[in-house]
Design a protein around this motif. Structure first.
Motif, PDB file in Angstrom:
ATOM      1  N   GLN A  16       1.002  -1.126   0.052  1.00 51.14           N
ATOM      2  CA  GLN A  16       0.073   0.084   0.005  1.00 51.14           C
ATOM      3  C   GLN A  16       0.852   1.075   0.007  1.00 51.14           C
ATOM      4  O   GLN A  16       1.687   1.300   0.912  1.00 51.14           O
ATOM      5  CB  GLN A  16      -0.826  -0.014   1.298  1.00 51.14           C
ATOM      6  CG  GLN A  16      -1.896  -1.311   1.279  1.00 51.14           C
ATOM      7  CD  GLN A  16      -3.228  -0.776   1.330  1.00 51.14           C
ATOM      8  OE1 GLN A  16      -3.415   0.398   2.273  1.00 51.14           O
ATOM      9  NE2 GLN A  16      -4.427  -1.273   1.072  1.00 51.14           N
ATOM     10  N   ARG A  81       4.939   6.763   2.338  1.00 50.96           N
ATOM     11  CA  ARG A  81       5.048   5.738   3.239  1.00 50.96           C
ATOM     12  C   ARG A  81       4.419   4.558   2.420  1.00 50.96           C
ATOM     13  O   ARG A  81       3.686   4.578   1.415  1.00 50.96           O
ATOM     14  CB  ARG A  81       4.031   5.869   4.568  1.00 50.96           C
ATOM     15  CG  ARG A  81       4.538   7.081   5.369  1.00 50.96           C
ATOM     16  CD  ARG A  81       5.527   6.576   6.197  1.00 50.96           C
ATOM     17  NE  ARG A  81       5.898   7.700   7.159  1.00 50.96           N
ATOM     18  CZ  ARG A  81       5.435   8.328   8.181  1.00 50.96           C
ATOM     19  NH1 ARG A  81       4.363   7.986   8.631  1.00 50.96           N
ATOM     20  NH2 ARG A  81       5.979   9.165   8.714  1.00 50.96           N
ATOM     21  N   ILE A  83       3.069   0.411   3.107  1.00 49.50           N
ATOM     22  CA  ILE A  83       2.612  -0.615   4.016  1.00 49.50           C
ATOM     23  C   ILE A  83       3.002  -2.122   3.553  1.00 49.50           C
ATOM     24  O   ILE A  83       2.475  -2.284   2.362  1.00 49.50           O
ATOM     25  CB  ILE A  83       1.307  -0.396   4.584  1.00 49.50           C
ATOM     26  CG1 ILE A  83       1.311   0.850   5.219  1.00 49.50           C
ATOM     27  CG2 ILE A  83       0.880  -1.601   5.621  1.00 49.50           C
ATOM     28  CD1 ILE A  83      -0.235   1.378   5.324  1.00 49.50           C
ATOM     29  N   ASN A  87       3.572  -3.688   8.574  1.00 59.20           N
ATOM     30  CA  ASN A  87       4.127  -2.478   9.249  1.00 59.20           C
ATOM     31  C   ASN A  87       4.325  -1.384   8.110  1.00 59.20           C
ATOM     32  O   ASN A  87       4.395  -1.779   6.914  1.00 59.20           O
ATOM     33  CB  ASN A  87       5.410  -3.012   9.299  1.00 59.20           C
ATOM     34  CG  ASN A  87       5.612  -4.204  10.318  1.00 59.20           C
ATOM     35  OD1 ASN A  87       4.979  -3.816  11.465  1.00 59.20           O
ATOM     36  ND2 ASN A  87       6.523  -5.102  10.056  1.00 59.20           N
ATOM     37  N   GLU A  88       4.260  -0.281   8.585  1.00 58.76           N
ATOM     38  CA  GLU A  88       4.556   0.757   7.779  1.00 58.76           C
ATOM     39  C   GLU A  88       6.054   1.315   7.672  1.00 58.76           C
ATOM     40  O   GLU A  88       6.714   1.471   8.815  1.00 58.76           O
ATOM     41  CB  GLU A  88       3.567   2.009   8.524  1.00 58.76           C
ATOM     42  CG  GLU A  88       3.603   3.347   7.603  1.00 58.76           C
ATOM     43  CD  GLU A  88       2.388   4.175   7.933  1.00 58.76           C
ATOM     44  OE1 GLU A  88       1.118   4.227   7.615  1.00 58.76           O
ATOM     45  OE2 GLU A  88       2.820   5.117   8.829  1.00 58.76           O
ATOM     46  N   HIS A  89       6.367   1.651   6.341  1.00 56.78           N
ATOM     47  CA  HIS A  89       7.787   2.040   6.169  1.00 56.78           C
ATOM     48  C   HIS A  89       7.877   3.561   5.444  1.00 56.78           C
ATOM     49  O   HIS A  89       6.826   3.582   5.005  1.00 56.78           O
ATOM     50  CB  HIS A  89       8.444   1.083   5.507  1.00 56.78           C
ATOM     51  CG  HIS A  89       8.391  -0.338   6.159  1.00 56.78           C
ATOM     52  ND1 HIS A  89       9.443  -0.867   6.560  1.00 56.78           N
ATOM     53  CD2 HIS A  89       7.487  -1.400   5.946  1.00 56.78           C
ATOM     54  CE1 HIS A  89       9.131  -1.994   7.164  1.00 56.78           C
ATOM     55  NE2 HIS A  89       7.884  -2.591   6.735  1.00 56.78           N
TER      56      HIS A  89
END
Length: 113
Positions: A16, A81, A83, A87-89
């Motif tokens: 995402q 960002r 996902i 987890n969001e990166h």
């Protein structure tokens, strides 16, 4: 001449993507609505660099998005960002890879923390 593409079965991940569109009045980041990008490859191997200050993390993972295979293919931006794996990166570096003898994008390599 076009570079060969990997088999679509190699692109087993979906991400995402939330584009960074600016900051609000309190300088907190603002993001667009998430867009699902299908058929990407995520390499979860962190990269470290050594300097006089010690060991520092360059990125947690690399994400590869191929033109004509990863859909949709946004114009990725740093500070945006993504996902994956729950987890969001944060994208720290966007490396566009071009076709041979052309300005056409072959793929994007995203370094994320």
């Amino acid at each position: 001449m076009k570079l060969p593409r990997p088999p679509k079965s190699f692109l087993i991940h979906n991400i995402q993507y939330k584009e960074h569109v600016g900051n609000d009045d309190w300088q907190k980041p603002v993001f667009a609505e998430p867009v699902t990008v299908e058929h990407v490859r995520v390499d979860n191997s962190p990269e470290y660099s050594v300097s006089s200050d010690g060991l520092s993390l360059r990125y947690n993972a690399l994400v590869f998005c191929y033109n004509g295979m990863s859909e949709p293919l946004p114009d990725f931006k740093t500070q945006s960002r993504i996902i994956f794996d729950g987890n969001e990166h944060t994208i720290t570096k966007v490396v566009p890879v071009y076709e041979v003898y052309s300005d056409d994008i072959y793929c994007y390599e995203l370094e994320v923390i």
